[in-house]
Design an enzyme around this catalytic site. Structure first.
Site, PDB file in Angstrom:
ATOM      1  N   CYS A  74      32.631  24.947  56.990  1.00 54.23           N
ATOM      2  CA  CYS A  74      31.984  25.032  55.681  1.00 54.23           C
ATOM      3  C   CYS A  74      31.426  23.677  55.250  1.00 54.23           C
ATOM      4  O   CYS A  74      32.159  22.679  55.212  1.00 54.23           O
ATOM      5  CB  CYS A  74      32.970  25.527  54.631  1.00 54.23           C
ATOM      6  SG  CYS A  74      32.266  25.654  52.979  1.00 54.23           S
ATOM      7  N   CYS A  80      34.891  21.101  47.755  1.00 53.71           N
ATOM      8  CA  CYS A  80      35.171  22.351  47.039  1.00 53.71           C
ATOM      9  C   CYS A  80      36.633  22.477  46.621  1.00 53.71           C
ATOM     10  O   CYS A  80      36.929  22.742  45.468  1.00 53.71           O
ATOM     11  CB  CYS A  80      34.760  23.546  47.902  1.00 53.71           C
ATOM     12  SG  CYS A  80      35.202  25.139  47.201  1.00 53.71           S
ATOM     13  N   CYS A  83      39.364  26.097  49.870  1.00 56.86           N
ATOM     14  CA  CYS A  83      40.033  26.314  51.158  1.00 56.86           C
ATOM     15  C   CYS A  83      40.504  24.969  51.687  1.00 56.86           C
ATOM     16  O   CYS A  83      39.879  24.399  52.582  1.00 56.86           O
ATOM     17  CB  CYS A  83      39.090  26.950  52.162  1.00 56.86           C
ATOM     18  SG  CYS A  83      38.215  28.381  51.559  1.00 56.86           S
ATOM     19  N   CYS A 171      29.944  30.909  51.084  1.00 56.00           N
ATOM     20  CA  CYS A 171      31.401  30.769  51.020  1.00 56.00           C
ATOM     21  C   CYS A 171      31.977  31.420  52.265  1.00 56.00           C
ATOM     22  O   CYS A 171      31.786  32.620  52.496  1.00 56.00           O
ATOM     23  CB  CYS A 171      31.950  31.441  49.760  1.00 56.00           C
ATOM     24  SG  CYS A 171      33.754  31.372  49.658  1.00 56.00           S
ATOM     25  N   GLN A 295      44.269  43.835  45.404  1.00 57.45           N
ATOM     26  CA  GLN A 295      44.499  42.834  46.448  1.00 57.45           C
ATOM     27  C   GLN A 295      43.164  42.371  47.028  1.00 57.45           C
ATOM     28  O   GLN A 295      42.323  43.192  47.411  1.00 57.45           O
ATOM     29  CB  GLN A 295      45.367  43.421  47.560  1.00 57.45           C
ATOM     30  CG  GLN A 295      46.798  43.713  47.155  1.00 57.45           C
ATOM     31  CD  GLN A 295      47.649  42.452  47.054  1.00 57.45           C
ATOM     32  OE1 GLN A 295      47.232  41.374  47.441  1.00 57.45           O
ATOM     33  NE2 GLN A 295      48.859  42.607  46.548  1.00 57.45           N
ATOM     34  N   GLU A 345      54.328  49.026  33.859  1.00 59.17           N
ATOM     35  CA  GLU A 345      53.335  47.963  33.741  1.00 59.17           C
ATOM     36  C   GLU A 345      53.029  47.699  32.271  1.00 59.17           C
ATOM     37  O   GLU A 345      52.982  48.623  31.452  1.00 59.17           O
ATOM     38  CB  GLU A 345      52.056  48.366  34.478  1.00 59.17           C
ATOM     39  CG  GLU A 345      50.854  47.484  34.274  1.00 59.17           C
ATOM     40  CD  GLU A 345      51.072  46.060  34.778  1.00 59.17           C
ATOM     41  OE1 GLU A 345      50.797  45.129  33.990  1.00 59.17           O
ATOM     42  OE2 GLU A 345      51.513  45.879  35.927  1.00 59.17           O
ATOM     43  N   ASP A 395      56.999  43.395  41.970  1.00 55.01           N
ATOM     44  CA  ASP A 395      55.860  42.546  42.377  1.00 55.01           C
ATOM     45  C   ASP A 395      55.326  41.824  41.140  1.00 55.01           C
ATOM     46  O   ASP A 395      54.263  42.165  40.618  1.00 55.01           O
ATOM     47  CB  ASP A 395      54.776  43.424  43.010  1.00 55.01           C
ATOM     48  CG  ASP A 395      53.651  42.607  43.628  1.00 55.01           C
ATOM     49  OD1 ASP A 395      53.777  41.357  43.657  1.00 55.01           O
ATOM     50  OD2 ASP A 395      52.646  43.190  44.055  1.00 55.01           O
ATOM     51  N   CYS A 422      53.986  36.207  45.254  1.00 58.54           N
ATOM     52  CA  CYS A 422      52.973  35.253  45.721  1.00 58.54           C
ATOM     53  C   CYS A 422      53.417  33.822  45.437  1.00 58.54           C
ATOM     54  O   CYS A 422      52.644  32.884  45.625  1.00 58.54           O
ATOM     55  CB  CYS A 422      51.623  35.534  45.057  1.00 58.54           C
ATOM     56  SG  CYS A 422      51.655  35.456  43.254  1.00 58.54           S
TER      57      CYS A 422
END
Length: 466
Positions: A74, A80, A83, A171, A295, A345, A395, A422
């Site tokens: 990239c 950036c 990543c 990207c 996701q 939720e 989650d 996560c």
């Protein structure tokens, strides 16, 4: 060895990556966290902060290159920050993430003998994201004074700068066709002379564009976030986009007149086609609206959900509770193996999407409830007659679970808990409550959802002590 101080520039050998992506080096008995360095590099490091037990630094120059170095494809990589590990071979990225999970469970959790399974990597490590958000700006970040003068930028924020936008041409983690759409959006915005939002003056029209794609359905949505509703300004762009790209079936306009930078609109208007797109995970189809969570790595999400399903070890006699169920994707993925799944939720719009997803998949053994997970099981008449859970899937967001929610789960006494996170650091914090109150860890499975980034998904399975 001289004492290390802020402002020094020592040469340091980077040993590993810490959770979050910083390089870890040693200066004597002190740890130095080095931004912009990878394992086995020797780097000239600017020491920028001194803490009680460690230092923080930035890599200035590479003195000796790492055997794990990979030339990033990239052109935006250096600036950036999206990543941050494109310059590290993917096999070593996985190795470092594996070690980070092991370290977190040992250092923060104190689980000395707990085995961590080998991390599940991605087959496709480029162009895997099904959603990306880009920002319009006239405050363009240039590498040097010789850079071309552009009328506007459409891209991503430079790290540590809320006001500077790096113009993105391609990207490398976004779908290839979506990159082509991004380029055309910029061209059309310039051609039609549309004003862009100024984050300091709070004036201008175009704020963001979000591009979403159903990888298994080929349906694409383009969502323009603007400061006000002006249909006539966007309709010519919408017509050109829909003409040039047949897979675009939805173009919407979210209005955000607030000063903050959220892409979540206060109002939404349809500009072209439908207001939603669809995506498939396994045998199931899901509705995705502009503001709904889904996701962002479709192919890896299928692996993640299959692991969750396997870890639940369901029978047709089992009742499942799915906490923080969002739009119901995990609940629906589990429903065929269980007696009944109940999803919980806080977000009202997510529950609405979840119920629509039930209808879409013709599932009748799944029920969703809206409520605050801190007290949803306490004095809730709506839940009085539902059975207790045999299995619970959790989650939560990156911040983890509130202690009240942990207590609510323990009071429900599910035989098996599958905790998906996560953020392994907050996950370990929560799991300590469970292991101190009647539960044992039986499996830890990290999954890489986002190659070239520091993010790690982790699944921990627990069983109630017998």
């Amino acid at each position: 060895m001289t004492k290390l101080r802020k402002g020094d520039s020592p040469h340091l050998k980077v040993e590993s990556l810490a959770f979050g992506g910083l390089g870890v080096a040693k200066y004597g008995d002190k740890v130095v966290f080095v931004r912009g360095a990878i394992p086995q590099q020797t780097v000239k490091t600017a020491i920028i902060k001194k803490r009680k037990s460690y230092f923080e630094g930035i890599a200035l120059d590479v003195i000796e290159e790492s055997e794990y170095y990979f030339k990033p494809p990239c052109p935006h990589f250096k600036y950036c920050g999206g990543c941050s590990h494109q310059n590290l071979y993917y096999t070593e990225q996985l190795n470092q993430k594996q070690k980070q999970v092991e370290d977190i469970f040992l250092r923060l959790g104190g689980y000395e003998s707990q085995k961590v399974n080998k991390i599940v990597g991605c087959v496709d490590v480029w162009n895997y994201r099904n959603k990306m958000e880009f920002t319009f700006s006239k405050n363009i970040w240039y590498e040097n004074s010789n850079s071309p003068n552009m009328p506007l930028a459409l891209g991503l924020h430079i790290p540590k700068r809320f006001d500077k936008i790096l113009d993105i041409s391609d990207c490398h983690i976004q779908d290839i066709e979506c990159n082509s759409i991004l380029k055309l959006v910029k061209e059309l915005s310039i051609d039609h002379d549309l004003s862009v939002w100024d984050v300091r003056k709070h004036v201008g029209f175009l704020r963001n564009v979000v591009i979403r794609k159903g990888f298994n359905t080929d349906e694409i949505m383009v969502n323009f976030i603007t400061s006000e509703y002006d249909r006539e300004k966007l309709i010519p762009i919408a017509k050109e986009l829909s003409t040039r790209f047949s897979k675009i079936i939805s173009i919407v306009n979210n209005i955000n007149s607030r000063h903050g930078g959220s892409s979540q609109g206060q109002f939404e208007y349809n500009l072209y086609g439908k207001s939603v797109i669809h995506e498939k995970l396994g045998d199931y189809k899901f509705i995705i609206s502009a503001n709904s969570f889904f996701q962002t790595n479709t192919k890896q999400a299928e692996k993640l959900y299959q692991i969750i399903l396997n870890e639940c070890k369901l029978t047709k006699k089992d009742v499942v509770y799915d906490l923080f169920c969002g739009t119901g994707s995990i609940s629906i993925f589990l429903a065929n193996r269980a007696k009944h799944v109940f999803g919980f939720e806080l977000v009202k719009s997510a529950i609405k999407d979840a119920k629509n997803n039930l209808k879409l998949n013709d599932i009748d053994n799944c029920t969703f409830f809206e409520g605050d997970l801190m007290n949803i099981f306490t004095n809730n008449n709506e839940l009085e007659n539902i059975p207790k859970p045999d299995v619970m899937v959790i989650d939560p967001p990156r911040s983890g679970m509130h202690p009240k929610t942990v207590n609510q789960v323990i009071e429900q006494s599910p035989k098996r808990i599958v905790y998906v996170s996560c953020n392994p650091s907050t996950q370990v914090r929560d799991i300590k409550f469970f292991t101190e109150n009647s539960y044992n860890i039986i499996n830890i499975q990290p999954v890489d959802m986002f190659p070239h980034t520091p993010h790690i998904e982790n699944i921990v399975t627990m069983e109630i002590k017998k």
